[in-house]
Each structure stands twice: as structure tokens, then as C-alpha cells.
Design a protein around this motif. Structure first.
Motif, PDB file in Angstrom:
ATOM      1  N   GLY A 137       5.899  -7.083  35.049  1.00 46.19           N
ATOM      2  CA  GLY A 137       6.736  -8.175  35.534  1.00 46.19           C
ATOM      3  C   GLY A 137       7.411  -8.894  34.372  1.00 46.19           C
ATOM      4  O   GLY A 137       8.586  -9.267  34.457  1.00 46.19           O
ATOM      5  N   ASP A 150      12.259 -15.568  41.005  1.00 47.53           N
ATOM      6  CA  ASP A 150      11.050 -14.752  40.896  1.00 47.53           C
ATOM      7  C   ASP A 150      10.396 -14.723  42.276  1.00 47.53           C
ATOM      8  O   ASP A 150       9.939 -15.752  42.787  1.00 47.53           O
ATOM      9  CB  ASP A 150      10.121 -15.371  39.837  1.00 47.53           C
ATOM     10  CG  ASP A 150       8.867 -14.537  39.605  1.00 47.53           C
ATOM     11  OD1 ASP A 150       8.409 -13.866  40.557  1.00 47.53           O
ATOM     12  OD2 ASP A 150       8.332 -14.575  38.484  1.00 47.53           O
ATOM     13  N   SER A 178       6.976  -9.224  39.850  1.00 40.24           N
ATOM     14  CA  SER A 178       5.906  -8.416  39.259  1.00 40.24           C
ATOM     15  C   SER A 178       5.428  -7.428  40.320  1.00 40.24           C
ATOM     16  O   SER A 178       4.914  -7.837  41.370  1.00 40.24           O
ATOM     17  CB  SER A 178       4.753  -9.319  38.821  1.00 40.24           C
ATOM     18  OG  SER A 178       3.631  -8.533  38.517  1.00 40.24           O
ATOM     19  N   THR A 181       3.017  -5.521  39.799  1.00 40.95           N
ATOM     20  CA  THR A 181       1.567  -5.467  39.567  1.00 40.95           C
ATOM     21  C   THR A 181       0.809  -6.122  40.718  1.00 40.95           C
ATOM     22  O   THR A 181      -0.361  -5.833  40.946  1.00 40.95           O
ATOM     23  CB  THR A 181       1.256  -6.273  38.279  1.00 40.95           C
ATOM     24  OG1 THR A 181       2.215  -5.948  37.278  1.00 40.95           O
ATOM     25  CG2 THR A 181      -0.137  -6.017  37.783  1.00 40.95           C
ATOM     26  N   LYS A 182       1.480  -7.017  41.442  1.00 36.22           N
ATOM     27  CA  LYS A 182       0.811  -7.876  42.420  1.00 36.22           C
ATOM     28  C   LYS A 182       0.840  -7.226  43.811  1.00 36.22           C
ATOM     29  O   LYS A 182       0.379  -6.119  43.959  1.00 36.22           O
ATOM     30  CB  LYS A 182       1.459  -9.255  42.382  1.00 36.22           C
ATOM     31  CG  LYS A 182       1.607  -9.815  40.963  1.00 36.22           C
ATOM     32  CD  LYS A 182       0.268 -10.139  40.340  1.00 36.22           C
ATOM     33  CE  LYS A 182       0.293 -10.242  38.832  1.00 36.22           C
ATOM     34  NZ  LYS A 182       1.359 -10.985  38.234  1.00 36.22           N
TER      35      LYS A 182
HETATM   36  C1  LIG Z   1       5.213 -15.468  39.302  1.00 37.14           C
HETATM   37  C2  LIG Z   1       4.944 -14.405  38.275  1.00 37.14           C
HETATM   38  N1  LIG Z   1       5.983 -13.822  37.636  1.00 37.14           N
HETATM   39  C3  LIG Z   1       5.795 -12.879  36.708  1.00 37.14           C
HETATM   40  C4  LIG Z   1       4.527 -12.443  36.358  1.00 37.14           C
HETATM   41  C5  LIG Z   1       4.357 -11.388  35.309  1.00 37.14           C
HETATM   42  O1  LIG Z   1       3.973 -10.170  35.864  1.00 37.14           O
HETATM   43  P1  LIG Z   1       3.160  -9.042  35.022  1.00 37.14           P
HETATM   44  O2  LIG Z   1       1.780  -9.553  34.852  1.00 37.14           O
HETATM   45  O3  LIG Z   1       3.284  -7.831  35.882  1.00 37.14           O
HETATM   46  O4  LIG Z   1       3.863  -8.900  33.710  1.00 37.14           O
HETATM   47  C6  LIG Z   1       3.422 -13.018  36.996  1.00 37.14           C
HETATM   48  C7  LIG Z   1       2.056 -12.611  36.630  1.00 37.14           C
HETATM   49  O5  LIG Z   1       1.088 -13.220  37.019  1.00 37.14           O
HETATM   50  C8  LIG Z   1       3.637 -14.026  37.970  1.00 37.14           C
HETATM   51  O6  LIG Z   1       2.620 -14.608  38.610  1.00 37.14           O
END
Ligand SMILES: Cc1ncc(COP(=O)(O)O)c(C=O)c1O
Length: 434
Positions: free
Chosen positions: A106, A211, A233, A235-236
Motif C-alpha cells: 500500500g 485512500d 492497501s 494487504t488488507k
Molecule cells: C489506510 C492505510 N493506507 C495505507 C496503508 C499501507 O499499506 P501497506 O501496509 O500495504 O503498505 C495502511 C496500512 O495499514 C493503511 O491502514
């Protein structure tokens, strides 16, 4: 590739169905006879002639590559790669953008969006609370490239024009905000940008960047509400199972070239294996997971609201949510149903000068609970709890955090797919101990 003649257009199917089946056909790869899309793992690609190689370099990241009718000429994974390409097609569709470009994380996506839009001497104006690493990227790294970050209160959109200078190029915010779950009105920020843009040249337009990590396209599609770029992200909740990292920028095709070039040169590419997991497991189950996690989040929110040790709960699905009208306008499933998501923020009652009850609760849960895990990250099938004030948002100055709803007694809960009775019982037992 045989072109099948489908009796309904893909737009006639719901997003949920689309994300299970993917595109009917993909120019990225002919997988018409696979039930599950194949995975490609090749860092370099065989070129049948020098001319093909030269053409591949020429077409890379160009508008023609998107529309020339033939399969992209793959050269090297960091430039372009078919599995990631198939994921990107589906992410673009889900977010309602012309294109999506996927990154390693992210944060790599945030960097690419800001890095593609901003130049030396320009500035980003962001809401006062953003994810800690986004804040750090804006305040520690962008200034090294001559780009300034300033922060403003995006709840008061009427006062935003006074904060915008001729150098401001990007308006940046999260909604729901990590971790407070407050909302920012995307359409209202769009209206502010439009007013400013009446006096700007096209290349200088003020851009709205959102975001969408907390909501995911299942609960909110910012491009449809007026954002120019969505970052997220993967990842979530899109990855969903906590096994892979990734990031996304979705936007109009005007930005494709810059975003691809940025990724090629800074190198934050999403690897093919992770792209495949997200395509096959993550996106296809997003709607089902979010719908179920959301139901549990509502129940957990209602339980916490009634608890005498809880000061307040911030969850857009609750009747007491202060921005209820905005939540119902902005947070909708692709079918138009209210979709408040799976993230909660709650603040415990505490006494100034005494050890924080939130820390006590989180530590107790970390040691004794089975259905709730102390860990950062969010949106996955396991319920995760954390203390943003001292963990994910520690990079932000204390005054900034306190002034905008973050509290040392605040706790972030990412609701998973466990039986909701178990989550509530584990919280109930832990609350008895603080
Ligand atoms: C709102 C938000 N944006 C961006 C990110 C960054 O994502 P990544 O951990 O995949 O780099 C996060 C990570 O917790 C997040 O909560």
C-alpha cells in the motif's frame, strides 16, 4: 483466443459475480480454457525477434498498449507481467476506474500516486489524521524532493479553499479515517477542487486522492464520487487472508503512463504469486467476507455502545454515529445497500494520570483471548486489535492526534469472520478486568 458470445453483457452481472469469474476475456493472457486463471512466474520473457523486443519497449505503458488489440509484449516482470495484469483488470473494474496499477505494498502505491502527481515546488494538502507511514512519507521523504506537505481539517470543507495555495496540487485523505472511523465527504471535497480548477490550466488541476483501504470497493467507490485517484492497501481486506502484501492505484487512463513508469523505475512491483492469490482467493471472496464481517461489526458495535466502561464507539453503522447521513450517502455496496464496513474504533473511560485502560484491555486480550489477536494490519478473516495511539499512528504529533479524535484510550478493532458470539464474549471477559 475464441471469442465467446455471452448472452448478457458483463455490466449486467453484479460486481460480486464478476469478481468470482473475472473478465470474460483478458488481453493479458488467453486462459479461456482454465476454470481458475493460471499463475505465471517468469522474470524475463522470450522474444522471438529483436523487432518484437523493440516494439515491446516502445509500447510499454503507452495508450496503444491498452488499445492495440493484441496481447501486450511482455519483456521483464518489473515492466509488465500477465498475472498481475489480470488482477489489475479486475481491480479497475471493481473501483470503477479506466485502469488500476498494482504495487508491492500500500505504501508503494501511495508513493506512486503522490510521486506521479507532484513535482518539485508543489504541495500536498492532507487531512490532519492519515495512516502513520503516509504521514511519515509526506513529512520525511517528500520534502527531500522539494515537495511540501501541509495538513488541514477536511471535515470543514467550507474552510478548505483558504488552505489551498497556487502550489497545492493534491488534496489527500482517507475515508473512513484510520483509526477514528470519521468520514470525509468525497463529493464536497470534489466541489472545492472544481471551484479552484475553474482558474487553473488542465495540467495544473487540483487532484482529489482518496485512500479507500478501510472501505474497499465493496463498501465505497470514491472514483464514482469524484476522486481523481484511489489508493488502497491490498494487504488488507482485498488480500483478505493476511498472506500477501500489495497496493493499488485506480484512476483514469490519463495517469496510466506515469504510474507504470514510476513503478518501473522505483521498482515497487507486486509479485505475480501475490497477484494470483489476490485474484483467485481475495477478490473472489471480497463481497462475501465483507458482508459477513460487517454484520458482526454491527453487533460488536452495539454491544460496546451499551458497555459501562466504554466512553464512545465510532462505527458508521451505529445510530449514534455523528456522521450518519454522510455514511448512508457515501458507504454503499455496488448494489446500493448501506455498507459501513468491518472496522471499529472505541474509546474506554479512563482517568488522567492513571495507566491507560486501553493498554490494559489490549494486553489482557493478547494473553487470554482466542478469537481476538493483538496485531497490526486489518481486514482479514481473523479479528485483530491494536492501540493506534502508541502503535500504527505513533509517527503523528500528540497534539495533532488529540485534536482530531485520536485518544490514548482508543482501540482499533478489525472484525473478522469468527462466530460473533465468541468475539463479544472475549471482549466482555476482558472488559471485566479493566
Ligand atoms: C489506510 C492505510 N493506507 C495505507 C496503508 C499501507 O499499506 P501497506 O501496509 O500495504 O503498505 C495502511 C496500512 O495499514 C493503511 O491502514
Amino acid at each position: 483466443m475464441e471469442t465467446r458470445r455471452h448472452h448478457r453483457r458483463k455490466e449486467d452481472y453484479s460486481l460480486r459475480t464478476h469478481l468470482i469469474h473475472g473478465n470474460f476475456e483478458s488481453r493479458k493472457w488467453d486462459y479461456d480454457h482454465h476454470v481458475v486463471p493460471p499463475i505465471s512466474q517468469s522474470t524475463a520473457f522470450r522474444l522471438s525477434s529483436l523487432e518484437r523486443g523493440a516494439r515491446g519497449f516502445e509500447e510499454f505503458a503507452s495508450a496503444e498498449e491498452q488499445s492495440n488489440g493484441h496481447h501486450p509484449i511482455y519483456i521483464y516482470d518489473r515492466l509488465n507481467e500477465p498475472t498481475r495484469g489480470m488482477l489489475e483488470e479486475n481491480l479497475a473494474y471493481a473501483e470503477g476506474g479506466d485502469v488500476a496499477v498494482a504495487y508491492a505494498t500500500g505504501m508503494a502505491a501511495v508513493s506512486a500516486a503522490l510521486g506521479s502527481a507532484l513535482q518539485q515546488g508543489q504541495e500536498v494538502l492532507a487531512h490532519e489524521i492519515v495512516y502513520g507511514c503516509t504521514f511519515s512519507q509526506m513529512t520525511n521523504w517528500l520534502p527531500r524532493f522539494g515537495i511540501k506537505a501541509r495538513f488541514a481539517n477536511f471535515f470543514k470543507t467550507e474552510s478548505l479553499p483558504r488552505q489551498i495555495t497556487p502550489h497545492t496540487r493534491v488534496l489527500y485523505f482517507e475515508t473512513p479515517i484510520n483509526p477514528t472511523m470519521q468520514l470525509i465527504d468525497i463529493a464536497a471535497v470534489r466541489a472545492v477542487a472544481d471551484k479552484v480548477n475553474e482558474h487553473r490550466k488542465p495540467d495544473d488541476r487540483l487532484l482529489v486522492m482518496v485512500d479507500n483501504t478501510f472501505a474497499t470497493p465493496q463498501c465505497q467507490r470514491p472514483l464514482r464520487l469524484g476522486a481523481d485517484m484511489v489508493v488502497e492497501s491490498l494487504t488488507k481486506a482485498i488480500g483478505g487472508f493476511g498472506t500477501d502484501m500489495g497496493g493499488l492505484v485506480a484512476t483514469s487512463s490519463d495517469w496510466y503512463h506515469q504510474l507504470m513508469l514510476y513503478r518501473k523505475d522505483f521498482g515497487g512491483v507486486l509479485n505475480g504469486r501475490s497477484a494470483w492469490s489476490m485474484l483467485v482467493y481475495g477478490l473472489s471472496t471480497l463481497a462475501t467476507r465483507m458482508t459477513n464481517m460487517q454484520k458482526t461489526a454491527q453487533r460488536v458495535g452495539e454491544f460496546l455502545c451499551k458497555h459501562p466502561k466504554v466512553e464512545f464507539v465510532s462505527y458508521p453503522g451505529l445510530d449514534c454515529f455523528p456522521q450518519k447521513a454522510l455514511a448512508h450517502r457515501q458507504m454503499l455496496s455496488p448494489e446500493g445497500k448501506f455498507a459501513p464496513g468491518s472496522m471499529l474504533y472505541f474509546v474506554l473511560k479512563g482517568e488522567p494520570g492513571k495507566p491507560s485502560n486501553a493498554e490494559k484491555l489490549v494486553n489482557y486480550l493478547a494473553e487470554h483471548a482466542y478469537s481476538i489477536t493483538l496485531a497490526v494490519s486489518l481486514g482479514q478473516i481473523k479479528t485483530l486489535i491494536e492501540h493506534p495511539y502508541s502503535m500504527t499512528h505513533s509517527a503523528l504529533p500528540d497534539e495533532q492526534k488529540r485534536a482530531f479524535g485520536m485518544h490514548p484510550e482508543g482501540i482499533r478493532l478489525s472484525v473478522g469472520l469468527e462466530d460473533w458470539h465468541d468475539i463479544i464474549r472475549d471482549l466482555e471477559l476482558a472488559l471485566e478486568k479493566v
